[in-house]
Design a protein around this motif. Sequence first.
Motif, PDB file in Angstrom:
ATOM      1  N   PHE A  22       0.835  -1.206   0.000  1.00 19.65           N
ATOM      2  CA  PHE A  22       0.000   0.000   0.000  1.00 19.65           C
ATOM      3  C   PHE A  22       0.868   1.254   0.000  1.00 19.65           C
ATOM      4  O   PHE A  22       0.661   2.173  -0.801  1.00 19.65           O
ATOM      5  CB  PHE A  22      -0.910  -0.018   1.226  1.00 19.65           C
ATOM      6  N   VAL A  23       1.860   1.277   0.898  1.00 19.98           N
ATOM      7  CA  VAL A  23       2.742   2.438   1.014  1.00 19.98           C
ATOM      8  C   VAL A  23       3.553   2.645  -0.259  1.00 19.98           C
ATOM      9  O   VAL A  23       3.682   3.772  -0.762  1.00 19.98           O
ATOM     10  CB  VAL A  23       3.673   2.278   2.235  1.00 19.98           C
ATOM     11  N   HIS A  25       2.866   1.690  -3.295  1.00 17.59           N
ATOM     12  CA  HIS A  25       2.028   2.154  -4.403  1.00 17.59           C
ATOM     13  C   HIS A  25       1.676   3.626  -4.242  1.00 17.59           C
ATOM     14  O   HIS A  25       1.719   4.388  -5.218  1.00 17.59           O
ATOM     15  CB  HIS A  25       0.742   1.318  -4.487  1.00 17.59           C
ATOM     16  N   ARG A  26       1.352   4.055  -3.035  1.00 18.58           N
ATOM     17  CA  ARG A  26       0.962   5.447  -2.814  1.00 18.58           C
ATOM     18  C   ARG A  26       2.113   6.416  -3.086  1.00 18.58           C
ATOM     19  O   ARG A  26       1.898   7.570  -3.476  1.00 18.58           O
ATOM     20  CB  ARG A  26       0.461   5.643  -1.377  1.00 18.58           C
ATOM     21  N   ASP A  28       4.805   5.396  -5.079  1.00 19.25           N
ATOM     22  CA  ASP A  28       5.535   4.828  -6.214  1.00 19.25           C
ATOM     23  C   ASP A  28       6.999   4.631  -5.816  1.00 19.25           C
ATOM     24  O   ASP A  28       7.933   5.046  -6.508  1.00 19.25           O
ATOM     25  CB  ASP A  28       5.431   5.712  -7.457  1.00 19.25           C
ATOM     26  N   LYS A 193      -4.206  12.632  -5.757  1.00 16.42           N
ATOM     27  CA  LYS A 193      -4.940  12.530  -4.502  1.00 16.42           C
ATOM     28  C   LYS A 193      -4.503  11.277  -3.747  1.00 16.42           C
ATOM     29  O   LYS A 193      -4.416  10.189  -4.309  1.00 16.42           O
ATOM     30  CB  LYS A 193      -6.449  12.464  -4.779  1.00 16.42           C
ATOM     31  N   GLY A 194      -4.219  11.438  -2.465  1.00 16.35           N
ATOM     32  CA  GLY A 194      -3.844  10.300  -1.638  1.00 16.35           C
ATOM     33  C   GLY A 194      -2.400   9.863  -1.753  1.00 16.35           C
ATOM     34  O   GLY A 194      -1.993   8.890  -1.126  1.00 16.35           O
ATOM     35  N   ALA A 195      -1.600  10.576  -2.544  1.00 11.24           N
ATOM     36  CA  ALA A 195      -0.206  10.178  -2.736  1.00 11.24           C
ATOM     37  C   ALA A 195       0.622  10.469  -1.490  1.00 11.24           C
ATOM     38  O   ALA A 195       0.305  11.361  -0.699  1.00 11.24           O
ATOM     39  CB  ALA A 195       0.388  10.911  -3.936  1.00 11.24           C
ATOM     40  N   LEU A 196       1.681   9.688  -1.311  1.00  7.55           N
ATOM     41  CA  LEU A 196       2.625   9.909  -0.217  1.00  7.55           C
ATOM     42  C   LEU A 196       3.935  10.430  -0.783  1.00  7.55           C
ATOM     43  O   LEU A 196       4.322  10.097  -1.900  1.00  7.55           O
ATOM     44  CB  LEU A 196       2.911   8.592   0.519  1.00  7.55           C
ATOM     45  N   SER A 293      -4.713  -0.061  -2.648  1.00  8.63           N
ATOM     46  CA  SER A 293      -4.382   1.342  -2.880  1.00  8.63           C
ATOM     47  C   SER A 293      -4.933   1.825  -4.214  1.00  8.63           C
ATOM     48  O   SER A 293      -5.555   2.889  -4.296  1.00  8.63           O
ATOM     49  CB  SER A 293      -2.866   1.529  -2.838  1.00  8.63           C
ATOM     50  N   SER A 296      -8.817   2.013  -4.176  1.00 14.95           N
ATOM     51  CA  SER A 296      -9.318   3.123  -3.366  1.00 14.95           C
ATOM     52  C   SER A 296      -9.119   4.473  -4.049  1.00 14.95           C
ATOM     53  O   SER A 296      -9.837   5.433  -3.768  1.00 14.95           O
ATOM     54  CB  SER A 296      -8.638   3.131  -1.992  1.00 14.95           C
ATOM     55  N   LEU A 297      -8.134   4.536  -4.953  1.00 13.60           N
ATOM     56  CA  LEU A 297      -7.882   5.776  -5.695  1.00 13.60           C
ATOM     57  C   LEU A 297      -8.574   5.781  -7.061  1.00 13.60           C
ATOM     58  O   LEU A 297      -8.493   6.772  -7.790  1.00 13.60           O
ATOM     59  CB  LEU A 297      -6.373   5.960  -5.906  1.00 13.60           C
TER      60      LEU A 297
END
Length: 371
Positions: A22-23, A25-26, A28, A193-196, A293, A296-297
């Motif tokens: 998840f992390v 992917h958010r 990349d 949106k939702g990116a880390l 991930s 959800s996006l």
Amino acid sequence: MSVSPAVMLTAIGLILGLIAGFVMHRADFCIAGMFRDLFLFRSFAKLRVMVLYVVVAMALFEAARLLGLLPLYPFPMLGPATFAGILGGVLFGIGMVLAGGCVVGTLYRMGAGSRVSFIAFAGLIIGSALYAEFHPFWKSLLTATTMFSGSITIPLYLNLSPTPLVLISIIPLGWLVALWWRRGQLSSRLYAKGALHLWQAALLLAVVSLASYLLIGMPLGITTAYSKIGAMGEQILFPEHVANVSYFATQSISCRNPLTGMMFKGGPGPAMDSIALIQFPLIAGIILGGAVSALSLGEFTVRHPAPWRQYISAAVGGVLMGLASRMAPACNVWHLMGGLPVLAFASIFFLAGILPGAWLGACMLTRWVVR
């Protein structure tokens, strides 16, 4: 009602994989992209985040060791440095750039629906299985080129406590990280949106690696499972051949899990052993984390085709990574996210190989794939 150790460890691996996928992917977060960008675009931006990860993981691992929380130190399946291992790192660097992702980047992108990553994943399994055919020769080469008296880490070779050497490493690297932070070079503007931020992912993944070390007995690692999957496929088609391949009979791990006391024994063969118990849930979790991930996006899709050159490149790169992960031995995640923080010789040598390998891969990519 008590939970069996096997069920507990399966759940731990699945959860850790889910968080990591998840992390990654958010943000990349792909190690292949970090090295590729260095040579394709002369950009050190993403690689700075790997330095941040190593500094934080190094501090966390050493703190846990000093607190007596790491009875398996250095962790199992971490071998001595060999010159042949450098060659494995070179081949791995070429493969990960051609594949468009490393062994973990391939998984979370496949979970998000990437066809190219699925091809690379298939190549990884094929390459891992192919290695078994010349394992005796390569094993003899690894043994013949072993250096530093077979010591696994720098502290072991020098017969010193890891603490002063960790501090000597952390201080200059930490100063660099602080300098980059003040200059704003560890973060960039996020548009999705939702990116880390990559630096956020690095911190979270350092915690995940520590959790894996504490609960399972070693940091994240998955590539022995690729050999196991390949062996399982071969056993269906060629059972007599698999039974006669020496590599599939080797035992990669023999230790006791610090959390449950369960004895870990297993190897790259087709048996459902401790390697399967540790790594299969982790692989499944990373794929699932990428899928969760992406869904959800609203980014999950398998409809985006790629040029035929990219599929061929992914297949070739996957095979090379599979071969190299056994030749090195182990992959970039194992060495860079697990071995470097404990100052493992093999991981330092792997880094020395992956750099020229990524440069060669970038040259091949621009010449034959994305002209």
